[in-house]
Design an enzyme around this catalytic site. Structure first.
Site, PDB file in Angstrom:
ATOM      1  N   LYS A 295       0.804  -1.149  -0.052  1.00 41.15           N
ATOM      2  CA  LYS A 295      -0.041   0.007   0.067  1.00 41.15           C
ATOM      3  C   LYS A 295       0.710   1.336  -0.018  1.00 41.15           C
ATOM      4  O   LYS A 295       0.571   2.129  -0.583  1.00 41.15           O
ATOM      5  CB  LYS A 295      -0.915   0.059   1.220  1.00 41.15           C
ATOM      6  CG  LYS A 295      -1.992  -1.263   0.894  1.00 41.15           C
ATOM      7  CD  LYS A 295      -3.100  -1.052   2.042  1.00 41.15           C
ATOM      8  CE  LYS A 295      -4.285  -2.187   2.017  1.00 41.15           C
ATOM      9  NZ  LYS A 295      -5.276  -1.928   2.786  1.00 41.15           N
ATOM     10  N   ASP A 336     -10.451   2.251   1.187  1.00 46.05           N
ATOM     11  CA  ASP A 336     -10.990   1.851   2.375  1.00 46.05           C
ATOM     12  C   ASP A 336     -11.582   2.877   3.331  1.00 46.05           C
ATOM     13  O   ASP A 336     -12.543   2.599   4.189  1.00 46.05           O
ATOM     14  CB  ASP A 336      -9.692   1.149   3.143  1.00 46.05           C
ATOM     15  CG  ASP A 336      -9.299  -0.062   2.818  1.00 46.05           C
ATOM     16  OD1 ASP A 336     -10.103  -1.082   2.118  1.00 46.05           O
ATOM     17  OD2 ASP A 336      -8.048  -0.403   2.922  1.00 46.05           O
TER      18      ASP A 336
END
Ligand code: NAP
Length: 512
Positions: A295, A336
């Site tokens: 990420k 997210d």
């Protein structure tokens, strides 16, 4: 059209023909009969070829080429020559055998093949050239163990070279990194690709079953223009994202395919692989979901390539979505964050702005907690980060302290059910298989407004079950998962995500 071939390790005439009939039912175009362990009875071999319900390839792979045949070369060649008189069959002969002088007479077309089960052979392109220039060779076949996802691009280039020379080829990468070469064979005009009759009966490392090829990867819909997406992580084999996004492409008629993309953790690996996939324009690689441990790597990569980063993803320090825009520029975002906040607001019936001033307990200080805490803080909530390792909670609170809301750190033992209105579990406590665990052991009489567990396996955790029993509103991780996937889908396709399909696929996967 690229054909789909099911390879069958022959044990008897009956078994071979029964498996071939099943392969035909499941949509195979061709079968390969592997005679490695079945060469004794020439009449039986002849019967299999004559009665085959599908066009067939006949192969008798010797041990020196990675197969199982241990007998002498004369026996092997006599079997291959026997089937070669039946025009319906293609015969597979190894390049090495051919260059040692092996001849296949008769009318069968010839596949000249070369395999390396350990690595990429240094002379791969020279091998192809020798196959192309051999007049007896109709189909060159190269298969090797891929060292990374980049090897798939080489397979696509070999297919193009061979096609330009007038011969459609087979170029396949074996092992964990080789799936794209199998699934995308039709996109690059291969002669054929292989699949197992089922998931377990593949004849080469990394070969997948025909059902998976047809249903999951939508083999029949893949064409040269198909856009390619994937989930980048390490490991990624367990990811539900391919099932979700491919089902979404199918439901909306979008011309895309979504693959698992394993990339080792180092930034250099990420950079080299994603860079190579983006630069190979014929691939039409248009985006990816990015998960642990990449990420942060995604943010760095997109910045280095001059792309745009969503400001909040920048602040969180992690992105989970890569999109390639029509002009080729890159965009990294964090879905997210929105998924978590919208799951909470949806359940409470409030707008994001109405989170201002509310107290939220975030349990955990890892990647998920970072996105969740940053999102609440952005909407001016007061966030208390409770973590097993207090220092990590403190670090995160400090990093997020520039946000609009207040962010503080606290020990996990100090978690109290009367201090906050919203509780969010961002740890794996209670996740399958430890389903009897919960991050909240001692419930007081206090009744917070909402308990949100980001875990999606199981669908209802012990934490959620106990909260629901107390009359507290709950939200589960499936909802967050569906929402984050939906944002990715919409970013890539410009179409509304079929969230009902996503949810159905996830629940079926988790319950199956
Ligand atoms: P991570 O970066 O590894 O962080 C895990 C966190 O949990 C750390 O703060 C760790 O504490 C804590 N923790 C782990 N085991 C613990 C234990 N036995 N007792 C107390 N604390 C423990 O993982 P992540 O990426 O944040 O993922 C965490 C969870 O979020 C996962 O279970 C995943 O299911 C869920 N998630 C869901 C979604 C969704 O879409 N629904 C998306 C992302 C993540 P230390 O700092 O002390 O190690």
């Amino acid at each position: 059209m690229t054909q789909l071939c099911v390879a069958i390790m022959v044990k008897s005439v009956e078994q071979a023909l029964a498996h071939a009939a099943q392969a035909a039912e499941r949509g195979a175009d061709v079968v390969e009969y592997r005679l490695d362990r079945f060469t004794a009875d020439l009449d039986a071999v002849r019967k299999i070829v004559i009665k085959s319900p599908l066009r067939c390839i006949v192969t008798c792979r010797p041990v020196w080429e990675g197969g199982h045949f241990e007998g002498d070369e004369a026996t092997r060649l006599s079997v291959l020559n026997e089937v070669s008189v039946h025009g319906n069959a293609l015969v597979d002969l190894e390049l090495v055998a051919r260059e040692r002088g092996a001849e296949i007479a008769g009318g069968a077309k010839l596949i000249l093949s070369s395999h390396d089960f350990l690595t990429r052979p240094a002379d791969l392109t020279r091998r192809l050239s020798r196959m192309i220039h051999d007049e007896r060779c109709d189909v060159p076949k190269l298969a090797w163990r891929a060292r990374s996802l980049r090897d798939n691009i080489e397979a696509f280039e070999l297919l193009a070279t061979s096609r330009a020379a007038g011969k459609r080829a087979i170029a396949l990468c074996m092992g964990d990194y080789g799936l794209p070469s199998r699934v995308l064979a039709g996109k690059f005009g291969a002669f054929l690709t292989f699949a197992g009759l089922d998931e377990e009966s593949g004849t080469a490392p990394g070969q997948t079953g025909i059902e998976t090829m047809k249903r999951l990867y939508r083999w029949d819909a893949i064409n040269p223009a198909t856009r390619v997406y994937g989930v980048i992580g390490h490991p990624v084999a367990h990811s539900m994202s391919p099932a979700i996004h491919n089902a979404g492409f199918d439901a909306t008629g979008f011309d895309g395919v979504y693959l698992p993309m394993p990339i080792p953790p180092e930034y250099e690996q990420f950079k080299a692989t994603v860079g190579a996939w983006l630069d190979y324009k014929l691939l039409n690689f248009r985006g990816a979901s990015v998960t642990i441990p990449h990420k942060e790597n995604l943010l760095r990569f997109v910045r280095e390539r001059g792309g745009a980063v969503e400001p909040l993803a920048q602040r969180i320090g992690a992105a989970n979505t890569l999109a390639v825009r029509d002009d080729g520029s890159l965009y990294a975002s964090n879905t997210d964050y929105a998924a978590a906040i919208d799951s909470v607001c949806g359940a409470m019936g409030i707008k994001r702005e109405q989170l201002a001033g509310r107290r939220v307990a975030v349990i955990g200080a890892g990647g998920a907690a970072r996105a969740v805490a940053a999102a609440f803080a952005h909407y001016e909530a007061t966030v208390v980060i409770h973590n097993r390792t207090l220092d990590r909670a403190r670090q995160l609170a400090e990093q997020l302290s520039g946000a609009s809301g207040k962010v503080v750190a606290a020990a996990l033992e100090n978690l109290c059910m009367s201090c906050c209105e919203i509780y969010v579990n961002c740890t794996p406590i209670g996740m399958h298989p430890e389903v009897d665990a919960s991050p909240i052991e001692a419930w007081s009489d206090a009744k917070p407004a909402l308990v949100f567990d980001t875990i999606y396996n199981p669908v209802e955790t012990k934490l959620l079950r106990e909260a629901r029993a107390k009359g507290i509103k709950t939200v589960g991780g499936v909802e967050m998962f569906v929402r984050q996937a939906a944002s990715q889908f919409e970013l890539w396709t410009g179409r509304a995500a079929p969230t009902d399909v996503f949810e159905k696929v996830i629940r079926a996967k988790l319950q199956g």
